[in-house]
Scaffold this motif. Structure first.
Motif, PDB file in Angstrom:
ATOM      1  N   GLY A  46       0.807  -1.213   0.000  1.00 37.21           N
ATOM      2  CA  GLY A  46       0.000   0.000   0.000  1.00 37.21           C
ATOM      3  C   GLY A  46       0.840   1.262   0.000  1.00 37.21           C
ATOM      4  N   ILE A  47       0.280   2.326   0.571  1.00 42.53           N
ATOM      5  CA  ILE A  47       0.972   3.614   0.626  1.00 42.53           C
ATOM      6  C   ILE A  47       1.805   3.681   1.894  1.00 42.53           C
ATOM      7  CG2 ILE A  47       0.661   6.115   0.801  1.00 42.53           C
ATOM      8  CD1 ILE A  47      -1.800   5.792  -0.979  1.00 42.53           C
ATOM      9  N   ARG A  48       3.069   4.024   1.696  1.00 39.99           N
ATOM     10  CA  ARG A  48       4.006   4.205   2.815  1.00 39.99           C
ATOM     11  C   ARG A  48       4.584   5.605   2.738  1.00 39.99           C
ATOM     12  NH1 ARG A  48       6.788  -1.262   4.449  1.00 39.99           N
ATOM     13  NH2 ARG A  48       4.957  -2.597   4.328  1.00 39.99           N
ATOM     14  N   LYS A  49       5.026   6.098   3.896  1.00 44.69           N
ATOM     15  CA  LYS A  49       5.561   7.460   3.954  1.00 44.69           C
ATOM     16  C   LYS A  49       6.998   7.451   4.465  1.00 44.69           C
ATOM     17  CE  LYS A  49       3.526   7.999   8.459  1.00 44.69           C
ATOM     18  NZ  LYS A  49       2.528   8.573   9.301  1.00 44.69           N
ATOM     19  N   THR A  50       7.724   8.505   4.080  1.00 42.55           N
ATOM     20  CA  THR A  50       9.097   8.665   4.527  1.00 42.55           C
ATOM     21  C   THR A  50       9.443  10.142   4.559  1.00 42.55           C
ATOM     22  OG1 THR A  50      11.369   7.834   4.261  1.00 42.55           O
ATOM     23  CG2 THR A  50      10.240   8.553   2.253  1.00 42.55           C
ATOM     24  N   SER A  51      10.540  10.448   5.200  1.00 42.02           N
ATOM     25  CA  SER A  51      11.114  11.784   5.181  1.00 42.02           C
ATOM     26  C   SER A  51      12.362  11.723   4.310  1.00 42.02           C
ATOM     27  CB  SER A  51      11.493  12.202   6.605  1.00 42.02           C
ATOM     28  OG  SER A  51      12.290  13.361   6.587  1.00 42.02           O
ATOM     29  N   ALA A  52      12.547  12.723   3.455  1.00 42.15           N
ATOM     30  CA  ALA A  52      13.692  12.692   2.543  1.00 42.15           C
ATOM     31  C   ALA A  52      14.288  14.089   2.384  1.00 42.15           C
ATOM     32  CB  ALA A  52      13.260  12.142   1.189  1.00 42.15           C
ATOM     33  N   GLN A  53      15.604  14.170   2.491  1.00 37.34           N
ATOM     34  CA  GLN A  53      16.329  15.431   2.321  1.00 37.34           C
ATOM     35  C   GLN A  53      16.657  15.614   0.837  1.00 37.34           C
ATOM     36  OE1 GLN A  53      19.622  15.480   5.073  1.00 37.34           O
ATOM     37  NE2 GLN A  53      18.289  15.037   6.805  1.00 37.34           N
ATOM     38  N   ILE A  54      15.630  15.946   0.075  1.00 41.00           N
ATOM     39  CA  ILE A  54      15.756  16.053  -1.383  1.00 41.00           C
ATOM     40  C   ILE A  54      15.258  17.398  -1.892  1.00 41.00           C
ATOM     41  CG2 ILE A  54      15.692  13.568  -1.825  1.00 41.00           C
ATOM     42  CD1 ILE A  54      12.674  13.828  -2.317  1.00 41.00           C
ATOM     43  N   THR A  55      15.219  18.405  -1.005  1.00 44.61           N
ATOM     44  CA  THR A  55      14.609  19.688  -1.345  1.00 44.61           C
ATOM     45  C   THR A  55      15.442  20.519  -2.323  1.00 44.61           C
ATOM     46  OG1 THR A  55      15.610  20.748   0.579  1.00 44.61           O
ATOM     47  CG2 THR A  55      13.401  19.813   0.862  1.00 44.61           C
ATOM     48  N   VAL A  56      16.729  20.268  -2.433  1.00 46.01           N
ATOM     49  CA  VAL A  56      17.579  21.078  -3.311  1.00 46.01           C
ATOM     50  C   VAL A  56      17.298  20.777  -4.784  1.00 46.01           C
ATOM     51  CG1 VAL A  56      19.967  21.580  -3.987  1.00 46.01           C
ATOM     52  CG2 VAL A  56      19.386  21.347  -1.569  1.00 46.01           C
ATOM     53  N   LEU A  57      17.165  19.510  -5.117  1.00 45.63           N
ATOM     54  CA  LEU A  57      17.032  19.115  -6.523  1.00 45.63           C
ATOM     55  C   LEU A  57      15.597  18.898  -6.987  1.00 45.63           C
ATOM     56  CD1 LEU A  57      20.033  16.623  -6.843  1.00 45.63           C
ATOM     57  CD2 LEU A  57      19.956  19.061  -7.410  1.00 45.63           C
ATOM     58  N   TYR A  58      14.629  18.832  -6.054  1.00 44.97           N
ATOM     59  CA  TYR A  58      13.249  18.495  -6.429  1.00 44.97           C
ATOM     60  C   TYR A  58      12.250  19.421  -5.753  1.00 44.97           C
ATOM     61  CZ  TYR A  58      15.603  14.151  -7.713  1.00 44.97           C
ATOM     62  OH  TYR A  58      16.463  13.227  -8.263  1.00 44.97           O
ATOM     63  N   PHE A  74      12.736  -2.023   6.248  1.00 42.25           N
ATOM     64  CA  PHE A  74      13.361  -1.483   7.451  1.00 42.25           C
ATOM     65  C   PHE A  74      12.267  -1.292   8.495  1.00 42.25           C
ATOM     66  CE2 PHE A  74      16.891   0.566   4.875  1.00 42.25           C
ATOM     67  CZ  PHE A  74      17.893  -0.192   5.440  1.00 42.25           C
ATOM     68  N   GLU A  75      12.652  -1.347   9.766  1.00 41.47           N
ATOM     69  CA  GLU A  75      11.694  -1.026  10.821  1.00 41.47           C
ATOM     70  C   GLU A  75      11.312   0.441  10.701  1.00 41.47           C
ATOM     71  OE1 GLU A  75      12.543  -2.064  14.862  1.00 41.47           O
ATOM     72  OE2 GLU A  75      13.610  -3.875  14.254  1.00 41.47           O
ATOM     73  N   PRO A  76      10.052   0.798  10.990  1.00 44.59           N
ATOM     74  CA  PRO A  76       9.664   2.211  10.982  1.00 44.59           C
ATOM     75  C   PRO A  76      10.565   2.997  11.937  1.00 44.59           C
ATOM     76  CG  PRO A  76       7.720   0.825  11.106  1.00 44.59           C
ATOM     77  CD  PRO A  76       8.916  -0.085  11.286  1.00 44.59           C
ATOM     78  N   LYS A  77      10.831   4.267  11.568  1.00 47.09           N
ATOM     79  CA  LYS A  77      11.734   5.103  12.358  1.00 47.09           C
ATOM     80  C   LYS A  77      11.073   6.451  12.615  1.00 47.09           C
ATOM     81  CE  LYS A  77      16.345   7.081  12.344  1.00 47.09           C
ATOM     82  NZ  LYS A  77      17.602   7.220  11.634  1.00 47.09           N
ATOM     83  N   GLN A  78      11.047   6.848  13.872  1.00 42.25           N
ATOM     84  CA  GLN A  78      10.476   8.144  14.246  1.00 42.25           C
ATOM     85  C   GLN A  78      11.478   9.235  13.902  1.00 42.25           C
ATOM     86  OE1 GLN A  78       7.291   8.209  15.835  1.00 42.25           O
ATOM     87  NE2 GLN A  78       7.376  10.378  15.300  1.00 42.25           N
ATOM     88  N   ILE A  79      11.044  10.208  13.100  1.00 43.02           N
ATOM     89  CA  ILE A  79      11.880  11.355  12.742  1.00 43.02           C
ATOM     90  C   ILE A  79      11.115  12.591  13.201  1.00 43.02           C
ATOM     91  CG2 ILE A  79      12.985  12.627  10.871  1.00 43.02           C
ATOM     92  CD1 ILE A  79      13.094   9.961   9.337  1.00 43.02           C
ATOM     93  N   GLY A  80      11.469  13.079  14.387  1.00 39.99           N
ATOM     94  CA  GLY A  80      10.707  14.178  14.985  1.00 39.99           C
ATOM     95  C   GLY A  80       9.269  13.725  15.178  1.00 39.99           C
ATOM     96  N   PRO A  81       8.304  14.506  14.698  1.00 39.56           N
ATOM     97  CA  PRO A  81       6.897  14.136  14.868  1.00 39.56           C
ATOM     98  C   PRO A  81       6.369  13.203  13.762  1.00 39.56           C
ATOM     99  CG  PRO A  81       7.042  16.284  13.856  1.00 39.56           C
ATOM    100  CD  PRO A  81       8.459  15.855  14.152  1.00 39.56           C
ATOM    101  N   PHE A  82       7.254  12.698  12.912  1.00 39.79           N
ATOM    102  CA  PHE A  82       6.851  11.945  11.719  1.00 39.79           C
ATOM    103  C   PHE A  82       7.430  10.530  11.760  1.00 39.79           C
ATOM    104  CE2 PHE A  82       7.279  11.066   7.082  1.00 39.79           C
ATOM    105  CZ  PHE A  82       5.967  11.298   6.683  1.00 39.79           C
TER     106      PHE A  82
END
Length: 114
Positions: A46-58, A74-82
């Motif tokens: 299904g739909i999965r979410k992630t955080s990605a440091q890709i703001t410069v090129l996209y 991979f096991e889910p990983k808490q990144i701040g509130p996400f």
């Protein structure tokens, strides 16, 4: 640095799948500029979410609809509130900006890299 080799059995454990980006939002709470990215991996994933440091090129607009490759076991990983549920793959350019790994042609969402 001495090169380390994986066995075929070890490599088969990495679940690399193709999916289509369905939604992108800015992630102002992240330490480094990042997006929240939702990807449809189809079928059971299904739909999965992630955080990605890709703001410069996209931009968010150009990412929606793009097919990307992610590690989905991979096991889910808490990144701040996400909560990140997969790893978006890519390569660093000469300035250390991430170029997303994508499929060259359209593949079914959820197709596994073989």
């Amino acid at each position: 640095m001495e090169k380390s080799y994986l066995t075929w059995e070890e490599f088969k454990k990495v679940d690399l799948r193709v999916g289509t980006v369905t939604k992108v939002e800015t992630f102002p709470e992240a330490r480094n500029p990042a997006y929240k990215v939702w990807v449809d991996f189809g079928g059971d994933l299904g739909i999965r979410k992630t955080s990605a440091q890709i703001t410069v090129l996209y931009s968010p607009e150009e990412l929606v609809g793009k097919q990307v490759i992610g590690v989905t076991n991979f096991e889910p990983k808490q990144i701040g509130p996400f909560m990140s549920e997969f790893l978006l793959t890519g390569f660093a350019d000469e300035n250390n900006n991430i170029i997303i790994a994508t499929a060259n042609s359209t593949a079914p969402n959820g197709a596994k890299l073989i």
